[in-house]
Design an enzyme around this catalytic site. Structure first.
Site, PDB file in Angstrom:
ATOM      1  N   LYS A  11       0.826  -1.207   0.000  1.00 45.48           N
ATOM      2  CA  LYS A  11       0.000   0.000   0.000  1.00 45.48           C
ATOM      3  C   LYS A  11       0.867   1.266   0.000  1.00 45.48           C
ATOM      4  CE  LYS A  11      -3.990  -2.170   2.316  1.00 45.48           C
ATOM      5  NZ  LYS A  11      -4.938  -2.079   3.459  1.00 45.48           N
ATOM      6  N   TYR A  51     -12.624  -2.555  -3.300  1.00 42.93           N
ATOM      7  CA  TYR A  51     -13.080  -2.677  -1.914  1.00 42.93           C
ATOM      8  C   TYR A  51     -14.602  -2.586  -1.798  1.00 42.93           C
ATOM      9  CZ  TYR A  51      -8.461  -2.537   0.379  1.00 42.93           C
ATOM     10  OH  TYR A  51      -7.204  -2.833   0.863  1.00 42.93           O
ATOM     11  N   PHE A  59     -15.101   3.275   7.774  1.00 45.77           N
ATOM     12  CA  PHE A  59     -13.714   3.461   7.326  1.00 45.77           C
ATOM     13  C   PHE A  59     -13.574   3.472   5.804  1.00 45.77           C
ATOM     14  CE2 PHE A  59     -14.055  -1.213   8.014  1.00 45.77           C
ATOM     15  CZ  PHE A  59     -13.636  -1.683   6.771  1.00 45.77           C
ATOM     16  N   ARG A  87      -1.516 -14.347   4.544  1.00 48.04           N
ATOM     17  CA  ARG A  87      -2.259 -13.648   5.604  1.00 48.04           C
ATOM     18  C   ARG A  87      -1.521 -13.787   6.945  1.00 48.04           C
ATOM     19  NH1 ARG A  87      -7.054 -10.458   4.590  1.00 48.04           N
ATOM     20  NH2 ARG A  87      -7.907 -11.236   6.537  1.00 48.04           N
ATOM     21  N   THR A  93      -5.266  -6.934  10.849  1.00 51.00           N
ATOM     22  CA  THR A  93      -5.559  -5.639  10.208  1.00 51.00           C
ATOM     23  C   THR A  93      -4.992  -4.468  11.007  1.00 51.00           C
ATOM     24  OG1 THR A  93      -7.623  -6.637   9.409  1.00 51.00           O
ATOM     25  CG2 THR A  93      -7.453  -4.226   9.280  1.00 51.00           C
ATOM     26  N   ARG A 104       2.673  -6.299   9.157  1.00 48.90           N
ATOM     27  CA  ARG A 104       1.949  -5.141   9.699  1.00 48.90           C
ATOM     28  C   ARG A 104       2.520  -4.705  11.045  1.00 48.90           C
ATOM     29  NH1 ARG A 104      -4.026  -6.990   7.607  1.00 48.90           N
ATOM     30  NH2 ARG A 104      -4.128  -5.663   5.759  1.00 48.90           N
ATOM     31  N   ASN A 114      -2.011   0.354   6.776  1.00 51.92           N
ATOM     32  CA  ASN A 114      -1.437  -0.872   7.334  1.00 51.92           C
ATOM     33  C   ASN A 114      -0.574  -1.665   6.358  1.00 51.92           C
ATOM     34  OD1 ASN A 114      -3.519  -1.759   5.796  1.00 51.92           O
ATOM     35  ND2 ASN A 114      -4.592  -2.878   7.404  1.00 51.92           N
ATOM     36  N   HIS A 117      -2.053  -5.392   1.583  1.00 48.30           N
ATOM     37  CA  HIS A 117      -3.320  -6.133   1.426  1.00 48.30           C
ATOM     38  C   HIS A 117      -2.997  -7.565   1.037  1.00 48.30           C
ATOM     39  CE1 HIS A 117      -7.325  -7.278  -0.082  1.00 48.30           C
ATOM     40  NE2 HIS A 117      -6.657  -7.885  -1.048  1.00 48.30           N
ATOM     41  N   GLU A 128      -9.358 -10.819  -7.356  1.00 51.56           N
ATOM     42  CA  GLU A 128      -8.402  -9.727  -7.172  1.00 51.56           C
ATOM     43  C   GLU A 128      -7.213  -9.837  -8.124  1.00 51.56           C
ATOM     44  OE1 GLU A 128      -7.588  -9.848  -2.964  1.00 51.56           O
ATOM     45  OE2 GLU A 128      -9.581  -9.093  -2.450  1.00 51.56           O
TER      46      GLU A 128
HETATM   47  P1  IDP Z   1      -7.755  -6.803   5.829  1.00 48.89           P
HETATM   48  O1  IDP Z   1      -6.970  -5.866   4.937  1.00 48.89           O
HETATM   49  O2  IDP Z   1      -6.956  -7.244   7.030  1.00 48.89           O
HETATM   50  O3  IDP Z   1      -8.382  -7.952   5.073  1.00 48.89           O
HETATM   51  P2  IDP Z   1     -10.411  -5.606   5.922  1.00 48.89           P
HETATM   52  O4  IDP Z   1     -11.362  -5.768   7.059  1.00 48.89           O
HETATM   53  O5  IDP Z   1     -10.700  -6.351   4.658  1.00 48.89           O
HETATM   54  O6  IDP Z   1      -8.946  -5.934   6.463  1.00 48.89           O
HETATM   55  O7  IDP Z   1     -10.339  -4.038   5.615  1.00 48.89           O
HETATM   56  C1  IDP Z   1      -9.751  -3.551   4.423  1.00 48.89           C
HETATM   57  C2  IDP Z   1      -8.852  -2.385   4.774  1.00 48.89           C
HETATM   58  O8  IDP Z   1      -9.663  -1.308   5.273  1.00 48.89           O
HETATM   59  C3  IDP Z   1      -7.835  -2.649   5.896  1.00 48.89           C
HETATM   60  O9  IDP Z   1      -6.675  -3.300   5.454  1.00 48.89           O
HETATM   61  C4  IDP Z   1      -7.552  -1.232   6.360  1.00 48.89           C
HETATM   62  O10 IDP Z   1      -6.691  -0.527   5.473  1.00 48.89           O
HETATM   63  C5  IDP Z   1      -8.942  -0.614   6.286  1.00 48.89           C
HETATM   64  N1  IDP Z   1      -9.650  -0.784   7.569  1.00 48.89           N
HETATM   65  C6  IDP Z   1     -10.285  -1.893   8.031  1.00 48.89           C
HETATM   66  N2  IDP Z   1     -10.834  -1.696   9.251  1.00 48.89           N
HETATM   67  C7  IDP Z   1     -10.548  -0.414   9.564  1.00 48.89           C
HETATM   68  C8  IDP Z   1     -10.839   0.409  10.713  1.00 48.89           C
HETATM   69  O11 IDP Z   1     -11.483  -0.017  11.684  1.00 48.89           O
HETATM   70  N3  IDP Z   1     -10.358   1.693  10.685  1.00 48.89           N
HETATM   71  C9  IDP Z   1      -9.653   2.193   9.629  1.00 48.89           C
HETATM   72  N4  IDP Z   1      -9.369   1.456   8.527  1.00 48.89           N
HETATM   73  C10 IDP Z   1      -9.798   0.170   8.493  1.00 48.89           C
HETATM   74 MG    MG Z   2      -9.861  -7.900   3.588  1.00 55.14          MG
END
Ligand code: IDP
Ligand code: MG
Length: 148
Positions: A11, A51, A59, A87, A93, A104, A114, A117, A128
């Site tokens: 990212k 997304y 978010f 993962r 996350t 991360r 973070n 992805h 994807e």
């Molecule tokens: P992941 O990337 O670990 O699969 P997802 O729940 O799919 O997590 O969320 C996609 C992306 O959205 C996360 O990687 C992060 O950048 C952002 N995100 C997810 N939850 C939050 C949050 O609670 N606050 C801010 N950003 C979030």
């Molecule tokens: Mg995800």
């Protein structure tokens, strides 16, 4: 063990911090092999589509802003149980919840910025990878591996 492919994005925050190479190393050190890569500055429509599952969450809009702010490195990686393995390498996350040694934990800024992805299932990995790459842009190593 299933031979799988997974979609990884380094990212904008991680490329900005110049830790892209270390993140690539983390996947290589965990038995995964690069099969595709594209340096790309995503537009709003692309991020919204990528997304789509998160549309409407609080978010979502800041996530779109973040992901369009600077370029990303989209990559396809291959290996045994690649989706789950990647993962694990990536970690939770929220970097504050991520295990020690994960990408991360080491390189993320916060739970939005973070660093990386990773696809979460076989179905999303297929979607994807096809989102970023044509079939011709994925390299099939087969027996083309250099041995020492
Ligand atoms: P992941 O990337 O670990 O699969 P997802 O729940 O799919 O997590 O969320 C996609 C992306 O959205 C996360 O990687 C992060 O950048 C952002 N995100 C997810 N939850 C939050 C949050 O609670 N606050 C801010 N950003 C979030
Ligand atoms: Mg995800």
């Amino acid at each position: 063990m299933n031979q799988e492919r997974t979609l990884i994005i380094i990212k904008p925050d991680a490329l900005s911090k110049k830790v892209g190479g270390r993140i690539i190393s983390a996947f290589e050190e965990n038995n995964l092999r690069l099969v595709g890569a594209k340096f790309i500055h995503l537009g709003r429509e692309q991020v919204e589509q990528f997304y789509a599952e998160h549309r409407g969450k609080e978010f979502y809009e800041p996530l779109v802003q973040f992901m369009t702010s600077n370029p990303c490195l989209a990559m396809a990686w291959e290996g045994p149980d690649a989706i789950k393995r990647a993962r694990e390498v990536i970690g939770a996350t929220d970097p504050a919840q991520a295990k020690e040694g994960t990408v991360r934990r080491n390189y993320a800024t916060d739970n939005r910025h973070n660093a990386v992805h990773g696809s979460d299932s076989v179905k999303s990995a297929e979607r994807e990878i096809a989102f970023f790459f044509t079939a011709a842009e994925i390299f099939d190593w087969e027996d083309k591996i250099y041995k020492k």
